[in-house]
Design an enzyme around this catalytic site. Structure first.
Site, PDB file in Angstrom:
ATOM      1  N   GLY A   1      -9.197   5.615   1.887  1.00  0.00           N
ATOM      2  CA  GLY A   1      -9.736   6.484   2.939  1.00  0.00           C
ATOM      3  C   GLY A   1     -11.163   6.168   3.323  1.00  0.00           C
ATOM      4  O   GLY A   1     -11.962   7.072   3.576  1.00  0.00           O
TER       5      GLY A   1
ATOM      6  N   HIS B   1      -7.497  10.125   4.034  1.00  0.00           N
ATOM      7  CA  HIS B   1      -6.954   9.135   4.970  1.00  0.00           C
ATOM      8  C   HIS B   1      -7.175   9.621   6.396  1.00  0.00           C
ATOM      9  O   HIS B   1      -7.055  10.807   6.677  1.00  0.00           O
ATOM     10  CB  HIS B   1      -5.452   8.935   4.726  1.00  0.00           C
TER      11      HIS B   1
ATOM     12  N   GLU C   1      -2.263   5.681  -8.406  1.00  0.00           N
ATOM     13  CA  GLU C   1      -3.226   6.711  -7.993  1.00  0.00           C
ATOM     14  C   GLU C   1      -3.085   7.938  -8.874  1.00  0.00           C
ATOM     15  O   GLU C   1      -1.986   8.397  -9.160  1.00  0.00           O
ATOM     16  CB  GLU C   1      -2.967   7.084  -6.528  1.00  0.00           C
TER      17      GLU C   1
ATOM     18  N   ASP D   1       2.636   4.650  -5.677  1.00  0.00           N
ATOM     19  CA  ASP D   1       1.985   5.952  -5.477  1.00  0.00           C
ATOM     20  C   ASP D   1       2.907   7.066  -5.972  1.00  0.00           C
ATOM     21  O   ASP D   1       3.809   7.512  -5.275  1.00  0.00           O
ATOM     22  CB  ASP D   1       1.665   6.127  -3.982  1.00  0.00           C
TER      23      ASP D   1
ATOM     24  N   VAL E   1      -9.449   0.171   4.123  1.00  0.00           N
ATOM     25  CA  VAL E   1      -9.783   0.545   5.507  1.00  0.00           C
ATOM     26  C   VAL E   1      -8.551   0.354   6.401  1.00  0.00           C
ATOM     27  O   VAL E   1      -8.001  -0.750   6.464  1.00  0.00           O
ATOM     28  CB  VAL E   1     -10.929  -0.340   6.063  1.00  0.00           C
ATOM     29  N   ALA E   2      -8.150   1.400   7.093  1.00  0.00           N
ATOM     30  CA  ALA E   2      -7.030   1.289   8.041  1.00  0.00           C
ATOM     31  C   ALA E   2      -7.414   1.868   9.408  1.00  0.00           C
ATOM     32  O   ALA E   2      -7.432   1.167  10.429  1.00  0.00           O
ATOM     33  CB  ALA E   2      -5.792   2.009   7.496  1.00  0.00           C
ATOM     34  N   THR E   3      -7.748   3.144   9.436  1.00  0.00           N
ATOM     35  CA  THR E   3      -7.896   3.862  10.710  1.00  0.00           C
ATOM     36  C   THR E   3      -8.968   3.262  11.620  1.00  0.00           C
ATOM     37  O   THR E   3      -8.770   3.173  12.836  1.00  0.00           O
ATOM     38  CB  THR E   3      -8.219   5.351  10.423  1.00  0.00           C
TER      39      THR E   3
ATOM     40  N   ASP F   1       0.850  -1.203   0.000  1.00  0.00           N
ATOM     41  CA  ASP F   1       0.000   0.000   0.000  1.00  0.00           C
ATOM     42  C   ASP F   1       0.887   1.257   0.000  1.00  0.00           C
ATOM     43  O   ASP F   1       1.859   1.344   0.754  1.00  0.00           O
ATOM     44  CB  ASP F   1      -0.856  -0.045   1.286  1.00  0.00           C
ATOM     45  N   HIS F   2       0.570   2.201  -0.849  1.00  0.00           N
ATOM     46  CA  HIS F   2       1.281   3.496  -0.904  1.00  0.00           C
ATOM     47  C   HIS F   2       2.796   3.368  -0.909  1.00  0.00           C
ATOM     48  O   HIS F   2       3.494   4.050  -0.154  1.00  0.00           O
ATOM     49  CB  HIS F   2       0.851   4.393   0.268  1.00  0.00           C
TER      50      HIS F   2
HETATM   51  P1  13P Z   1      -8.296   5.034   6.191  1.00  0.00           P
HETATM   52  O1  13P Z   1      -7.211   5.026   7.219  1.00  0.00           O
HETATM   53  O2  13P Z   1      -8.958   6.358   6.099  1.00  0.00           O
HETATM   54  O3  13P Z   1      -9.245   3.905   6.356  1.00  0.00           O
HETATM   55  O4  13P Z   1      -7.584   4.848   4.762  1.00  0.00           O
HETATM   56  C1  13P Z   1      -6.990   3.625   4.462  1.00  0.00           C
HETATM   57  C2  13P Z   1      -6.333   3.668   3.128  1.00  0.00           C
HETATM   58  O5  13P Z   1      -6.798   4.282   2.217  1.00  0.00           O
HETATM   59  C3  13P Z   1      -5.119   2.854   2.952  1.00  0.00           C
HETATM   60  O6  13P Z   1      -4.512   3.069   1.721  1.00  0.00           O
END
Ligand code: 13P
Length: 284
Positions: free
Chosen positions: A209, A180, A134, A104, A231-233, A82-83
């Site tokens: 995000g 994000h 992206e 990215d 989904v991360a946060t 990721d990124h």
């Molecule tokens: P969130 O932390 O807003 O869920 O975003 C996760 C994300 O886009 C990882 O690339």
């Protein structure tokens, strides 16, 4: 069953009109919870790690843990970069067995972004590794990557067509108003823009995000053509809130095998909920 590319998963999602959830992992426990829950719900799943996660946990550990999860649950899993911003970093990780990458280059000018992405695609495709890139920029913070609101940029539909044609990417992350991290106020997503990008392009589209975006908005994005939801946060918050709560209730606790359990349960609920919103339950 080993680590697979996300190409087939996302094409299947595109044909079936649902999205594959991509959850950010950090350690053994996040992998266990996500894969176990996805297996129970028969949902395809992508495990995503930022460069910060790979340096924290170690690429060798993460690859083995994720591979073992795939074997244990007899399901294909995409471990996804990721990124990632560095071509040489992606090369090294792909050579160690990872088959799904995001390059990215969204902070670069259009031509420079294309040049970087095209080189990554040429390399990755030789290794059967799918590539996400992206176009446009999301605001907010993803690990060390911080973009303030004034530098956020929505994806231009015509530029997206040119970008896809000239790079050969497998999926495109678009910027339509998500960010994000959590939101100060409810995000206003540009659904018309998403619809136009979908009409003009034919590869799977990715929504970054997704934490804090109302379920009905995520569902609408999927109806309009999103096939991967990141989904991360929300997972991090659920985990740490539950562990904090445990320590308040048990101030003398000191055994990680005890205090991590409520964190895992809290993450499981988020994973279940996101799988339902993505419509990916039963699609394995
Ligand atoms: P969130 O932390 O807003 O869920 O975003 C996760 C994300 O886009 C990882 O690339």
């Amino acid at each position: 069953m080993f680590l697979v590319s996300s190409r087939e998963m996302l094409f299947k999602a595109q044909l079936g009109g649902y999205a594959v959830p991509a959850f950010n992992i950090h350690n053994l426990e996040t992998v266990q919870v996500i894969v176990e829950t996805a297996a129970e719900m028969r949902s395809p799943v992508i495990l995503a790690g930022t460069p910060g996660t790979f340096s924290y946990a170690g690429t060798d550990y993460l690859v083995q843990i994720c591979r073992q999860a795939a074997v244990k649950h007899k399901m294909p899993i995409a471990l996804h970069l990721d990124h990632h911003e560095s071509f040489s970093d992606i090369q090294a990780k792909v050579e160690s067995g990872i088959k799904s990458a995001m390059i990215d280059g969204s902070h670069f000018e259009f031509e420079q972004n294309i040049e970087l992405v095209r080189n990554v695609v040429q390399f990755c495709h030789k290794w059967d590794c799918s590539v996400e890139a992206e176009l446009g920029r999301l605001s907010g913070q993803e690990d060390d990557l911080i973009v303030d609101e004034k530098n956020a940029l929505y994806t231009d539909p015509d530029a997206a067509v040119e970008f896809i044609n000239r790079t050969g990417i497998d999926s495109l992350a678009i910027a339509i108003g998500t960010a994000h991290g959590m939101y100060k106020e409810e995000p206003k997503l540009d659904f018309d823009r998403l619809g136009e990008i979908r009409c003009k392009t034919d590869i799977p589209l990715v929504l970054h995000g997704a934490s804090g975006v109302p379920d009905e908005d995520v569902r609408r994005c999927i109806e309009l053509g999103i096939n991967k939801v990141n989904v991360a946060t929300e997972l991090k918050i659920a985990f740490s809130d539950a562990v904090k709560h445990y320590f308040i209730e048990n101030p003398k606790a000191n055994d990680p095998r005890h205090y991590i359990i409520p964190g895992k349960h809290a993450m499981k609920e988020i994973v279940q909920q996101k799988i339902r919103v993505c419509g990916s339950e039963g699609k394995l």
